[in-house]
Design a protein around this motif. Structure first.
Motif, mmCIF file in Angstrom:
data_model
loop_
_atom_site.group_PDB
_atom_site.id
_atom_site.type_symbol
_atom_site.label_atom_id
_atom_site.label_comp_id
_atom_site.label_asym_id
_atom_site.label_seq_id
_atom_site.Cartn_x
_atom_site.Cartn_y
_atom_site.Cartn_z
ATOM 1 N N THR A 32 0.860 -1.188 0.000
ATOM 2 C CA THR A 32 0.000 0.000 0.000
ATOM 3 C C THR A 32 0.891 1.230 0.000
ATOM 4 O OG1 THR A 32 -1.936 1.007 1.058
ATOM 5 C CG2 THR A 32 -0.215 0.227 2.534
ATOM 6 N N TRP A 36 -2.132 6.365 -1.495
ATOM 7 C CA TRP A 36 -3.388 5.637 -1.753
ATOM 8 C C TRP A 36 -4.336 5.784 -0.553
ATOM 9 C CZ3 TRP A 36 -6.903 2.208 0.016
ATOM 10 C CH2 TRP A 36 -7.804 1.655 -0.909
ATOM 11 N N ARG A 40 -7.822 7.846 -0.790
ATOM 12 C CA ARG A 40 -9.058 7.036 -0.799
ATOM 13 C C ARG A 40 -9.849 7.114 0.497
ATOM 14 N NH1 ARG A 40 -9.976 3.577 -5.419
ATOM 15 N NH2 ARG A 40 -8.297 4.129 -6.823
ATOM 16 N N ALA A 115 -22.251 -2.359 15.873
ATOM 17 C CA ALA A 115 -21.031 -1.986 15.147
ATOM 18 C C ALA A 115 -20.819 -0.469 15.206
ATOM 19 C CB ALA A 115 -21.067 -2.522 13.730
ATOM 20 N N CYS A 116 -20.515 0.144 14.076
ATOM 21 C CA CYS A 116 -20.168 1.572 14.094
ATOM 22 C C CYS A 116 -21.355 2.458 14.450
ATOM 23 C CB CYS A 116 -19.582 1.990 12.758
ATOM 24 S SG CYS A 116 -18.170 1.001 12.288
ATOM 25 N N ARG A 155 -4.645 -5.717 3.014
ATOM 26 C CA ARG A 155 -4.595 -4.258 2.815
ATOM 27 C C ARG A 155 -5.991 -3.639 2.686
ATOM 28 N NH1 ARG A 155 -2.414 -3.231 -3.367
ATOM 29 N NH2 ARG A 155 -4.198 -4.161 -4.438
ATOM 30 N N ASP A 156 -7.005 -4.465 2.330
ATOM 31 C CA ASP A 156 -8.369 -3.930 2.198
ATOM 32 C C ASP A 156 -8.905 -3.385 3.525
ATOM 33 O OD1 ASP A 156 -8.330 -4.661 -0.411
ATOM 34 O OD2 ASP A 156 -9.638 -6.414 -0.184
ATOM 35 N N PHE A 196 -20.197 -7.000 5.754
ATOM 36 C CA PHE A 196 -19.120 -6.802 6.724
ATOM 37 C C PHE A 196 -19.313 -7.780 7.879
ATOM 38 C CE2 PHE A 196 -16.860 -3.813 9.841
ATOM 39 C CZ PHE A 196 -15.635 -4.355 9.504
ATOM 40 N N MET A 221 -14.724 -7.769 4.681
ATOM 41 C CA MET A 221 -15.520 -6.607 4.282
ATOM 42 C C MET A 221 -15.574 -6.451 2.767
ATOM 43 S SD MET A 221 -14.376 -2.766 5.262
ATOM 44 C CE MET A 221 -13.233 -2.551 3.913
ATOM 45 N N GLY A 223 -15.733 -3.611 0.743
ATOM 46 C CA GLY A 223 -15.589 -2.167 0.954
ATOM 47 C C GLY A 223 -16.378 -1.285 0.008
ATOM 48 N N ARG A 224 -16.304 -1.613 -1.289
ATOM 49 C CA ARG A 224 -16.957 -0.747 -2.286
ATOM 50 C C ARG A 224 -18.475 -0.732 -2.087
ATOM 51 N NH1 ARG A 224 -14.780 -1.744 -8.292
ATOM 52 N NH2 ARG A 224 -12.970 -2.343 -7.069
ATOM 53 N N ALA A 260 -15.432 6.982 8.958
ATOM 54 C CA ALA A 260 -14.956 5.750 8.316
ATOM 55 C C ALA A 260 -14.135 6.073 7.077
ATOM 56 C CB ALA A 260 -16.122 4.862 7.925
ATOM 57 N N ASN A 261 -14.547 7.109 6.364
ATOM 58 C CA ASN A 261 -13.877 7.455 5.106
ATOM 59 C C ASN A 261 -14.272 8.896 4.769
ATOM 60 O OD1 ASN A 261 -13.439 7.856 2.262
ATOM 61 N ND2 ASN A 261 -13.210 5.650 2.053
ATOM 62 N N ARG A 263 -14.330 10.433 2.067
ATOM 63 C CA ARG A 263 -15.170 10.576 0.860
ATOM 64 C C ARG A 263 -16.632 10.231 1.158
ATOM 65 N NH1 ARG A 263 -13.657 7.081 -3.422
ATOM 66 N NH2 ARG A 263 -12.681 5.726 -1.914
ATOM 67 N N GLY A 319 -22.985 1.145 10.116
ATOM 68 C CA GLY A 319 -22.043 0.103 10.504
ATOM 69 C C GLY A 319 -22.504 -1.260 10.049
ATOM 70 N N ALA A 320 -21.721 -2.272 10.418
ATOM 71 C CA ALA A 320 -22.076 -3.642 10.048
ATOM 72 C C ALA A 320 -23.502 -3.913 10.494
ATOM 73 C CB ALA A 320 -21.110 -4.615 10.702
HETATM 74 N N1 ACO Z 1 -3.566 0.099 -0.794
HETATM 75 C C1 ACO Z 1 -3.435 0.113 -2.141
HETATM 76 N N2 ACO Z 1 -4.381 -0.371 -2.958
HETATM 77 C C2 ACO Z 1 -5.489 -0.897 -2.423
HETATM 78 C C3 ACO Z 1 -5.672 -0.953 -1.016
HETATM 79 C C4 ACO Z 1 -4.659 -0.422 -0.200
HETATM 80 N N3 ACO Z 1 -4.757 -0.410 1.153
HETATM 81 N N4 ACO Z 1 -6.875 -1.509 -0.768
HETATM 82 C C5 ACO Z 1 -7.419 -1.804 -1.957
HETATM 83 N N5 ACO Z 1 -6.586 -1.440 -2.950
HETATM 84 C C6 ACO Z 1 -6.768 -1.571 -4.391
HETATM 85 C C7 ACO Z 1 -7.799 -2.610 -4.766
HETATM 86 O O1 ACO Z 1 -7.233 -3.895 -4.792
HETATM 87 C C8 ACO Z 1 -8.248 -2.143 -6.129
HETATM 88 O O2 ACO Z 1 -7.314 -2.576 -7.064
HETATM 89 P P1 ACO Z 1 -7.791 -3.041 -8.555
HETATM 90 O O3 ACO Z 1 -8.432 -1.816 -9.171
HETATM 91 O O4 ACO Z 1 -6.525 -3.445 -9.204
HETATM 92 O O5 ACO Z 1 -8.762 -4.163 -8.334
HETATM 93 C C9 ACO Z 1 -8.137 -0.627 -6.037
HETATM 94 O O6 ACO Z 1 -7.297 -0.352 -4.907
HETATM 95 C C10 ACO Z 1 -9.481 0.055 -5.848
HETATM 96 O O7 ACO Z 1 -10.207 -0.639 -4.849
HETATM 97 P P2 ACO Z 1 -11.638 -0.201 -4.394
HETATM 98 O O8 ACO Z 1 -12.151 -1.183 -3.399
HETATM 99 O O9 ACO Z 1 -12.482 0.139 -5.579
HETATM 100 O O10 ACO Z 1 -11.275 1.170 -3.665
HETATM 101 P P3 ACO Z 1 -12.252 2.203 -3.047
HETATM 102 O O11 ACO Z 1 -12.057 3.504 -3.689
HETATM 103 O O12 ACO Z 1 -13.668 1.683 -2.938
HETATM 104 O O13 ACO Z 1 -11.707 2.325 -1.563
HETATM 105 C C11 ACO Z 1 -12.227 1.548 0.634
HETATM 106 C C12 ACO Z 1 -11.679 1.170 -0.739
HETATM 107 C C13 ACO Z 1 -11.300 2.574 1.254
HETATM 108 C C14 ACO Z 1 -12.256 0.287 1.493
HETATM 109 C C15 ACO Z 1 -13.656 2.151 0.486
HETATM 110 O O14 ACO Z 1 -14.431 1.329 -0.363
HETATM 111 C C16 ACO Z 1 -14.347 2.291 1.828
HETATM 112 O O15 ACO Z 1 -13.952 3.083 2.651
HETATM 113 N N6 ACO Z 1 -15.452 1.557 2.042
HETATM 114 C C17 ACO Z 1 -16.175 1.595 3.287
HETATM 115 C C18 ACO Z 1 -15.487 0.714 4.270
HETATM 116 C C19 ACO Z 1 -16.023 0.890 5.678
HETATM 117 O O16 ACO Z 1 -16.396 1.955 6.060
HETATM 118 N N7 ACO Z 1 -16.001 -0.202 6.450
HETATM 119 C C20 ACO Z 1 -16.371 -0.161 7.798
HETATM 120 C C21 ACO Z 1 -17.822 -0.445 7.980
HETATM 121 S S1 ACO Z 1 -18.379 0.268 9.425
HETATM 122 C C22 ACO Z 1 -18.238 -0.822 10.711
HETATM 123 O O17 ACO Z 1 -19.194 -1.412 11.121
HETATM 124 C C23 ACO Z 1 -16.875 -1.011 11.386
#
Ligand code: ACO
Length: 331
Positions: A32, A36, A40, A115-116, A155-156, A196, A221, A223-224, A260-261, A263, A319-320
């Motif tokens: 990572t 990035w 993101r 969850a969150c 890394r996700d 999730f 998770m 994520g998207r 959480a993010n 964006r 959240g989840a």
């Molecule tokens: N570093 C570098 N690259 C990465 C990483 C990383 N850490 N993680 C994913 N990528 C790559 C992916 O593999 C993908 O590669 P590819 O295009 O070759 O397939 C590319 O980056 C884009 O991946 P996306 O999943 O489309 O990235 P996105 O812009 O959606 O961002 C993220 C991912 C940050 C996880 C976003 O989707 C997000 O924040 N989602 C919400 C997650 C969340 O809030 N979870 C908690 C829930 S709440 C609770 O109850 C705890």
């Protein structure tokens, strides 16, 4: 049912562990980059609890600060509601552990798992208990040590989560006070619960070497997908709050969203035409601390003077579950 009593947030508190895990540290663990993660998610670093700290320790620090600000002691509490998905252990609940650590009386002490959204759920229920007249002083906590469940090879997820605790003391407002919780709106959509999951430890996937080998002891998770539902559900519950109280985004002094993010937060603010200058942001140095993000952000903004008495605050989380909700209140 017409409200007899009003709820006042009398005190806020928060605690983040000392150890900082930066994006540059993560670059050494997984494929990572700081660029990035920052672009993101808006996260630059997150906190990690010390090995000898458990979730109730973090909560104790936050609760002690909230009690001090409220100018009451733990003996004055008549309930503890503890939102967490990373309890000290499965039994007893962490609210009881915190009750003991605080030296509180024989009172109701309950963990809440959403969850969150856990803190939003817990604060909503605390409000209903005060409005109904059954309780006067309630400690509401959101605390997590999520880093113990993170897979630092994935890394996700590993770039997102951190540890922390936030707390509020809510009390019955004295007559004539303007502080109140206007309304809360809570939702859950279990039909998308697979987005999730943290499977192991429950009756479906008990602790076993086999389940560990399958990786069920770590968070999983999509994520998207979550991202889309996050913007949709928080916008929906904030919209309900404004409509219910015949307000618009212009009537809100501060939005305090689940962190959480960046964006996701920008998406919700844009939906209501609310400028980012009216959003409390703490995500950069904290990451996603699940149930703790909203009370930590609230406390930090209260203590540094951003939030002032009499202002309208819109709290929201997802959240989840997928769980989600909002609370509109006058601080
Ligand atoms: N570093 C570098 N690259 C990465 C990483 C990383 N850490 N993680 C994913 N990528 C790559 C992916 O593999 C993908 O590669 P590819 O295009 O070759 O397939 C590319 O980056 C884009 O991946 P996306 O999943 O489309 O990235 P996105 O812009 O959606 O961002 C993220 C991912 C940050 C996880 C976003 O989707 C997000 O924040 N989602 C919400 C997650 C969340 O809030 N979870 C908690 C829930 S709440 C609770 O109850 C705890």
């Amino acid at each position: 049912m017409s409200a007899v009593y009003q709820t006042r947030i009398a005190g806020t508190g928060s605690y983040l562990p000392d150890r900082e895990l930066t994006n540059f540290d993560l670059e050494k663990l997984v494929e990572t980059s700081d660029q990035w993660i920052t672009e993101r998610t808006g996260i630059r670093s997150r906190r990690v609890a010390a090995e000898n700290q458990v979730t109730s320790d973090l909560a104790l620090r936050a609760a002690t600060s909230a009690l001090e600000m409220a100018q009451i002691t733990s003996k004055d509490l008549d309930a503890i509601l503890f939102a967490t998905v990373s309890p000290d252990q499965l039994m007893p609940n962490t609210a009881c552990v915190l009750q003991k650590k605080l030296g509180a009386r024989d009172i109701m002490a309950l963990d809440m798992s959403a969850a969150c959204s856990g803190f939003i759920y817990a604060l909503s229920i605390a409000n209903d208990m005060i409005v109904a007249g059954s309780h006067k002083n309630i400690l509401v906590v959101g605390a997590e040590i999520l880093t113990r469940y993170v897979d630092y090879k994935d890394r996700d997820t590993c770039v997102l989560f951190g540890d922390g605790a936030g707390a509020v003391v809510v009390t019955r407002a004295t007559p004539g006070e303007t502080s109140k919780i206007y309304s809360h709106h809570l939702h859950a959509d279990g039909s998308i619960s697979d987005l999730f999951q943290f499977k192991m430890g429950g009756s479906a996937h008990p602790y076993s070497c086999e389940n560990i080998e399958k990786g069920l002891h770590r968070m999983h998770m999509k994520g998207r997908e979550i991202f889309k539902h996050a913007v949709r559900t928080m916008s929906q519950s904030c919209g309900e709050a404004l409509e219910h109280n015949k307000m618009s985004g212009a009537d809100v002094d501060w939005i305090i969203p689940h962190q959480a993010n960046l964006r996701i937060i920008e998406g919700v603010a844009k939906h209501f035409g609310i400028p980012m200058s009216k959003v409390v942001l703490e995500i950069e140095r904290m990451g996603n601390t699940s149930a703790a993000t909203v009370p930590v952000a609230l406390d930090r903004a209260v203590r540094d003077g951003r939030i002032k008495r009499g202002q309208n605050l819109l709290l929201t989380a997802f959240g989840a579950g997928i769980t989600s909700g909002s609370i509109l209140l006058k601080f």
